[in-house]
Design a protein around this motif. Structure first.
Motif, short mmCIF file in Angstrom:
data_model
loop_
_atom_site.label_atom_id
_atom_site.label_comp_id
_atom_site.label_asym_id
_atom_site.label_seq_id
_atom_site.Cartn_x
_atom_site.Cartn_y
_atom_site.Cartn_z
N PHE A 86 4.57 6.53 -1.82
CA PHE A 86 4.54 5.88 -0.52
C PHE A 86 5.43 6.59 0.49
O PHE A 86 5.76 6.03 1.53
N THR A 126 -1.22 2.21 3.52
CA THR A 126 -1.67 3.57 3.25
C THR A 126 -1.50 4.46 4.48
O THR A 126 -1.63 5.67 4.39
N ALA A 171 3.33 -2.40 1.30
CA ALA A 171 3.16 -0.98 1.61
C ALA A 171 1.77 -0.75 2.18
O ALA A 171 0.81 -1.39 1.77
N TRP A 181 7.21 5.94 7.62
CA TRP A 181 7.28 6.76 6.42
C TRP A 181 8.43 7.74 6.47
O TRP A 181 9.02 8.09 5.48
N SER A 240 4.01 6.50 3.88
CA SER A 240 3.43 5.22 4.26
C SER A 240 4.48 4.32 4.87
O SER A 240 5.67 4.50 4.65
#
Length: 124
Positions: free
Chosen positions: A29, A100, A98, A53, A32
Motif C-alpha cells: 500500500f 487502491t 486502504a 501514499w 495508496s
C-alpha cells in the motif's frame, strides 16, 4: 488475500490516550491512501484521518484535529493513529482502511479494503 488488522483499542478515561495500529498484508500500500474511519452505535461510519501514499500530507476530521495524529510506515506497510485528549464522544469502532488510489478521500466508498475494526471506549 489482502488483510488489514487493527490493534490497540480498549477502554480509557476521558483525557487519556490510545494508539491504534494497522498491519496490512497481501499487497503493498506504499502508493495508496490509508487511513481510519469510525462508527459509533446508531450512527453512520465517519472519516477520522488519512494520509497520501507519499505520507507528505495528512487529513483529519474537524472533530479530531489537534488531538489525533496519523502516521504510516511504507516499509512496514502499516498505519497508526495516536489519539490524545480522548472524549466520550470518541467512543466507536475504529476501522483501518486502504485505497487502491493514492488520493485521500473522506468517503467510505472510496476505500477498497477495510479491517475488522477495533473498539475504543472512552468513559466520562
Amino acid at each position: 488475500q489482502v488483510q488489514l488488522v487493527e490493534s490497540g483499542g480498549g477502554l480509557v478515561q476521558a483525557g487519556g490516550s490510545l494508539r491504534l495500529s494497522c498491519a496490512s498484508s497481501g499487497r503493498t500500500f506504499s502508493r495508496s491512501a490509508m487511513g481510519w474511519f469510525r462508527q459509533a452505535p446508531g450512527k453512520e461510519r465517519e472519516f477520522v484521518a488519512a494520509m497520501t501514499w507519499s505520507a507528505g500530507t495528512a487529513y483529519y476530521a474537524d472533530s479530531v484535529k489537534g488531538r489525533f495524529t496519523i502516521s504510516r510506515d511504507n516499509a512496514e506497510n502499516s498505519v497508526s493513529l495516536q489519539m490524545n485528549s480522548l472524549k466520550p464522544e470518541d467512543t466507536a469502532v475504529y476501522y483501518c482502511v486502504a485505497a487502491t488510489r493514492p488520493v485521500v478521500s473522506r468517503r467510505p466508498n472510496d476505500y477498497n479494503y477495510w479491517g475488522q475494526g477495533t473498539q475504543v471506549t472512552v468513559s466520562a
